[in-house]
Scaffold this motif. Structure first.
Motif, PDB file in Angstrom:
ATOM      1  N   HIS A   1       0.833  -1.200   0.000  1.00  0.00           N
ATOM      2  CA  HIS A   1       0.000   0.000   0.000  1.00  0.00           C
ATOM      3  C   HIS A   1       0.873   1.257   0.000  1.00  0.00           C
ATOM      4  N   ASP A   2       0.287   2.366  -0.395  1.00  0.00           N
ATOM      5  CA  ASP A   2       0.954   3.659  -0.294  1.00  0.00           C
ATOM      6  C   ASP A   2       1.080   4.020   1.189  1.00  0.00           C
ATOM      7  N   ARG A   3       2.321   4.108   1.678  1.00  0.00           N
ATOM      8  CA  ARG A   3       2.534   4.342   3.116  1.00  0.00           C
ATOM      9  C   ARG A   3       2.519   5.822   3.484  1.00  0.00           C
ATOM     10  N   VAL A   4       2.419   6.714   2.523  1.00  0.00           N
ATOM     11  CA  VAL A   4       2.295   8.170   2.690  1.00  0.00           C
ATOM     12  C   VAL A   4       3.204   8.743   3.780  1.00  0.00           C
ATOM     13  N   GLY A   5       4.340   8.118   4.022  1.00  0.00           N
ATOM     14  CA  GLY A   5       5.261   8.636   5.019  1.00  0.00           C
ATOM     15  C   GLY A   5       4.815   8.410   6.449  1.00  0.00           C
ATOM     16  N   ARG A   6       3.795   7.551   6.640  1.00  0.00           N
ATOM     17  CA  ARG A   6       3.241   7.386   7.995  1.00  0.00           C
ATOM     18  C   ARG A   6       3.182   5.933   8.452  1.00  0.00           C
ATOM     19  N   MET A   7       3.684   4.989   7.662  1.00  0.00           N
ATOM     20  CA  MET A   7       3.745   3.596   8.088  1.00  0.00           C
ATOM     21  C   MET A   7       5.142   3.064   7.796  1.00  0.00           C
ATOM     22  N   ALA A   8       5.697   2.344   8.763  1.00  0.00           N
ATOM     23  CA  ALA A   8       7.063   1.844   8.629  1.00  0.00           C
ATOM     24  C   ALA A   8       7.121   0.625   7.725  1.00  0.00           C
ATOM     25  N   ASP A   9       8.102   0.614   6.837  1.00  0.00           N
ATOM     26  CA  ASP A   9       8.365  -0.571   6.034  1.00  0.00           C
ATOM     27  C   ASP A   9       9.010  -1.630   6.928  1.00  0.00           C
ATOM     28  N   THR A  10       8.833  -2.892   6.592  1.00  0.00           N
ATOM     29  CA  THR A  10       9.407  -3.985   7.377  1.00  0.00           C
ATOM     30  C   THR A  10      10.050  -5.009   6.445  1.00  0.00           C
ATOM     31  N   GLN A  11      10.920  -5.819   7.012  1.00  0.00           N
ATOM     32  CA  GLN A  11      11.486  -6.949   6.291  1.00  0.00           C
ATOM     33  C   GLN A  11      11.048  -8.214   7.015  1.00  0.00           C
ATOM     34  N   GLU A  12      10.457  -9.152   6.276  1.00  0.00           N
ATOM     35  CA  GLU A  12       9.924 -10.377   6.860  1.00  0.00           C
ATOM     36  C   GLU A  12      10.938 -11.507   6.702  1.00  0.00           C
ATOM     37  N   PHE A  13      11.198 -12.253   7.788  1.00  0.00           N
ATOM     38  CA  PHE A  13      12.184 -13.322   7.772  1.00  0.00           C
ATOM     39  C   PHE A  13      11.584 -14.618   8.309  1.00  0.00           C
ATOM     40  N   THR A  14      12.077 -15.724   7.801  1.00  0.00           N
ATOM     41  CA  THR A  14      11.745 -17.047   8.308  1.00  0.00           C
ATOM     42  C   THR A  14      13.034 -17.728   8.759  1.00  0.00           C
ATOM     43  N   ASN A  15      12.990 -18.381   9.923  1.00  0.00           N
ATOM     44  CA  ASN A  15      14.158 -19.078  10.488  1.00  0.00           C
ATOM     45  C   ASN A  15      15.376 -18.163  10.589  1.00  0.00           C
ATOM     46  N   PHE A  16      15.183 -17.063  11.289  1.00  0.00           N
ATOM     47  CA  PHE A  16      16.252 -16.080  11.506  1.00  0.00           C
ATOM     48  C   PHE A  16      17.125 -16.583  12.654  1.00  0.00           C
ATOM     49  N   LEU A  17      18.437 -16.645  12.429  1.00  0.00           N
ATOM     50  CA  LEU A  17      19.367 -17.194  13.414  1.00  0.00           C
ATOM     51  C   LEU A  17      20.061 -16.092  14.202  1.00  0.00           C
ATOM     52  N   PHE A  18      20.086 -16.251  15.516  1.00  0.00           N
ATOM     53  CA  PHE A  18      20.776 -15.331  16.413  1.00  0.00           C
ATOM     54  C   PHE A  18      21.779 -16.111  17.265  1.00  0.00           C
ATOM     55  N   PRO A  19      22.889 -15.484  17.669  1.00  0.00           N
ATOM     56  CA  PRO A  19      23.828 -16.161  18.585  1.00  0.00           C
ATOM     57  C   PRO A  19      23.236 -16.231  19.995  1.00  0.00           C
ATOM     58  N   ARG A  20      23.222 -17.407  20.566  1.00  0.00           N
ATOM     59  CA  ARG A  20      22.632 -17.609  21.896  1.00  0.00           C
ATOM     60  C   ARG A  20      23.320 -16.768  22.961  1.00  0.00           C
ATOM     61  N   ASN A  21      24.636 -16.546  22.835  1.00  0.00           N
ATOM     62  CA  ASN A  21      25.351 -15.830  23.892  1.00  0.00           C
ATOM     63  C   ASN A  21      25.017 -14.342  23.973  1.00  0.00           C
ATOM     64  N   ARG A  22      24.208 -13.831  23.031  1.00  0.00           N
ATOM     65  CA  ARG A  22      23.788 -12.422  23.097  1.00  0.00           C
ATOM     66  C   ARG A  22      22.414 -12.276  23.746  1.00  0.00           C
ATOM     67  N   PHE A  23      21.842 -13.397  24.199  1.00  0.00           N
ATOM     68  CA  PHE A  23      20.535 -13.378  24.856  1.00  0.00           C
ATOM     69  C   PHE A  23      20.699 -13.736  26.330  1.00  0.00           C
ATOM     70  N   ALA A  24      20.276 -12.846  27.214  1.00  0.00           N
ATOM     71  CA  ALA A  24      20.218 -13.196  28.628  1.00  0.00           C
ATOM     72  C   ALA A  24      19.131 -14.250  28.823  1.00  0.00           C
ATOM     73  N   GLN A  25      19.293 -15.088  29.825  1.00  0.00           N
ATOM     74  CA  GLN A  25      18.301 -16.127  30.071  1.00  0.00           C
ATOM     75  C   GLN A  25      16.920 -15.526  30.307  1.00  0.00           C
ATOM     76  N   GLU A  26      16.892 -14.353  30.917  1.00  0.00           N
ATOM     77  CA  GLU A  26      15.613 -13.674  31.184  1.00  0.00           C
ATOM     78  C   GLU A  26      14.856 -13.392  29.888  1.00  0.00           C
ATOM     79  N   LEU A  27      15.584 -12.963  28.851  1.00  0.00           N
ATOM     80  CA  LEU A  27      14.943 -12.683  27.565  1.00  0.00           C
ATOM     81  C   LEU A  27      14.491 -13.988  26.898  1.00  0.00           C
ATOM     82  N   ILE A  28      15.329 -15.011  26.962  1.00  0.00           N
ATOM     83  CA  ILE A  28      14.940 -16.313  26.404  1.00  0.00           C
ATOM     84  C   ILE A  28      13.655 -16.802  27.068  1.00  0.00           C
ATOM     85  N   ASP A  29      13.600 -16.675  28.387  1.00  0.00           N
ATOM     86  CA  ASP A  29      12.414 -17.121  29.128  1.00  0.00           C
ATOM     87  C   ASP A  29      11.174 -16.355  28.689  1.00  0.00           C
ATOM     88  N   GLU A  30      11.334 -15.045  28.500  1.00  0.00           N
ATOM     89  CA  GLU A  30      10.198 -14.206  28.100  1.00  0.00           C
ATOM     90  C   GLU A  30       9.713 -14.587  26.705  1.00  0.00           C
TER      91      GLU A  30
END
Length: 586
Positions: free
Chosen positions: A364-393
């Motif tokens: 759609h025409d975002r008229v400068g008022r809606m943020a564009d996004t990038q959609e991902f499937t199976n996005f990989l992150f390094p486990r050591n950058r996540f505190a256990q608290e965030l993993i739990d959440e």
């Protein structure tokens, strides 16, 4: 036999990519004709159709390869050889980085976004840091040797359309005056000033944009020359944008993608990046319609950033959403959004509905008022950058989408989006510091955002402050899409008068409410948090509380009106009065 299959895959992918690029360029090349005809509806349809091209071609290519090769296609080793064959085939192309990304898309569709391995796909590009040089002159060069007026006249002649200038003399006069007022530090009569202008004109919505750079003794500055259609078969120069921040806004992630002829994408992007280095190459690729390449560039920049940083991911600032959970890396200006497993009882949506809403915004025409996004499937992150608290959440609220395995955290589905300051936090900060100008600006921007979305046939649905963000340029942008709908699908009503006091005091409505019924009077709850906020909102945008306003916007949309929403302030626009007598501009 394996080599024969690999060659077949490489040839099939390249054939499908070539078809995609040809169709993409055909749609883009017709942008000038659509602009000259002032066919604004055709422009919007072409934009959506061009976005669909990528998925259509990659889906078709993946399906054909699977059908032709059968089960052997799922042998990952085969794709190692196919990648090598394909890399050789695209070496002489002017768009090899786009070709690599297209290959990745087909590979991922075949393997359902599993088997992610740089040996079988182009996770890292062979062309990173090596822009392709075409040898062609994709810029025109102008100098001030004959004076500023002569330069401007030559420029307007070179970029003439197939319809006339409304008033060429007036436009030259306006431009010359503006240049002398805005950059008096450049002595055009004494300095060696040159102007580089990209040959390709950028088209978007109702505007055509001429883009370039002014080079002078002590530096350089970008510029954009917006050209508009007067609705009567002629065009005119609307203004001149010289400030780098203003140029950046025109290429904002909140705008629709430009239509522009691009022969050598990396060369084209390289020049744009030199004009506005604050914009990432990922954003610039997306801005000219190569949104999948933007996604690939984003992922590579994210990998590079992870290697160069050591901070931890954290839940993003703001009130937790009822549909999405959002986390971020403080040192990286992006948030990652994933759908919760269970929604609040007040949310009548499904996971499939949410995905569809985000796709609607993409097209759609975002008229400068809606943020564009990038959609991902199976996005990989390094486990050591996540505190256990965030993993739990994350596992608590979106466990079906989160997998922790050894050193990796896999998010099965997410969106990446530019990080902004949540509007509720921005407003609270302005109230706490008694910053009246910031408060006024935020509330005014909030109202304008809602109105401009409505003009584009979008009803935001849940309009609480927490669902909007403030960009670094101070613009208020909507970013929570789970309840958006087309404005014309809504039924805006006034709340009926209660027949007797007991009805009004009841906790339940005394009137029937249909599934798409909207009662604008209830929007007053948006500003109930603070008397100052309510006062400013009511003064500036009190009409948003009236059903008549929304019904009028619906009539406007149904009549086919497309409102002018340009990416610069009205105060910057040139006056279009007739040229003064005695002018020597020709």
């Amino acid at each position: 036999m394996t080599g024969q299959f690999a060659e077949h895959i490489a040839a099939a992918v390249l054939e499908q990519f070539a078809d995609y690029r040809s169709r993409f360029q055909t749609i883009s090349a017709a942008a000038q004709l659509r602009f000259e005809k002032a066919d604004w509806h055709a422009i919007q349809k072409a934009g959506a159709a061009r976005i669909d091209l990528y998925e259509d071609n990659s889906e078709e290519g993946a399906r054909a390869i699977v059908e032709q090769l059968g089960e052997v296609v799922y042998d990952a080793r085969l794709w190692h050889d196919a990648k090598r064959c394909y890399a050789l085939k695209i070496q002489q192309r002017s768009d090899p980085e786009l070709a690599e990304t297209f290959y990745n898309s087909i590979y991922l569709k075949v393997f359902k976004h599993h088997e992610l391995d740089d040996a079988h796909m182009f996770i890292r590009s062979a062309y990173e840091g090596q822009p392709i040089r075409s040898g062609a002159d994709f810029c025109r060069l102008y100098t001030t040797q004959q004076g500023l007026v002569a330069l401007l006249g030559k420029l307007l002649d070179d970029y003439a359309f197939n319809i006339p200038w409304e008033n060429r003399r007036r436009d030259i006069r306006s431009l010359a005056r503006y240049v002398r007022e805005q950059i008096p530090s450049i002595d055009i009569s004494r300095e060696d000033v040159s102007v580089e202008v990209m040959r390709s004109v950028f088209f978007r919505n109702k505007g055509a944009y001429i883009v370039g750079r002014i080079n002078y003794t002590s530096g350089a500055m970008p510029f954009i020359l917006p050209v508009l259609h007067n609705g009567e078969g002629a065009v005119y120069v609307d203004t001149l944008i010289l400030d780098e921040n203003d140029v950046s806004i025109i290429f904002s992630f909140t705008r629709s993608y430009f239509m522009v002829n691009v022969d050598v994408p990396s060369e084209f992007i390289g020049f744009l990046h030199s004009l506005i280095p604050m914009k990432s190459k990922a954003e610039l690729y997306s801005s000219i319609g190569f949104y999948k390449q933007g996604k690939a560039e984003f992922y590579r920049s994210f990998l590079d950033h992870l290697e160069a940083s050591n901070d931890q991911f954290t839940i993003a600032p703001g009130i937790k959403g009822m549909v999405m959970t959002v986390f971020t890396l403080p040192s990286f200006p992006v948030v990652f959004k994933l759908i919760k497993d269970r929604f609040s009882s007040s949310k009548n949506v499904t996971r499939a509905t949410v995905k569809e809403k985000y796709r609607l915004v993409k097209r759609h025409d975002r008229v400068g008022r809606m943020a564009d996004t990038q959609e991902f499937t199976n996005f990989l992150f390094p486990r050591n950058r996540f505190a256990q608290e965030l993993i739990d959440e994350l596992q608590k609220v979106a466990g079906s989408s989160v997998e922790v395995d050894g050193d990796l955290v896999t998010i099965r589905h997410l969106w990446a989006e530019r990080r902004m300051t949540p509007l509720n936090i921005y407003i609270d900060s302005a109230l706490a510091s008694d910053n009246e100008p910031d408060l006024f600006h935020a509330i005014n921007e909030f109202g304008k955002a809602i109105k401009q979305l409505a003009a584009a046939n979008i009803f935001a649905g849940d309009m609480l402050f927490k669902n909007f963000g403030v960009t670094r340029h101070g613009r208020v942008v909507f970013y929570d899409y789970d309840e958006i709908m087309y404005l014309t699908d809504c039924n805006f009503r006034r709340i009926p008068e209660a027949m007797y006091p007991e009805q009004e005091m009841s906790g339940e409505p005394w009137y029937s409410v249909g599934p798409n019924d909207v009662f604008p009077e209830e929007f007053s709850i948006l500003t109930a948090c603070n008397a100052r906020v309510r006062r400013i909102f009511n003064e500036l945008h009190g009409d948003l509380l009236e059903a008549a306003f929304w019904q009028g916007m619906q009539d406007q949309v149904r009549n086919g009106d497309i409102v002018d929403v340009f990416p610069y302030r009205k105060i910057k626009r040139f006056a279009r009065s007739t040229i003064l007598p005695g002018s020597d501009y020709s």
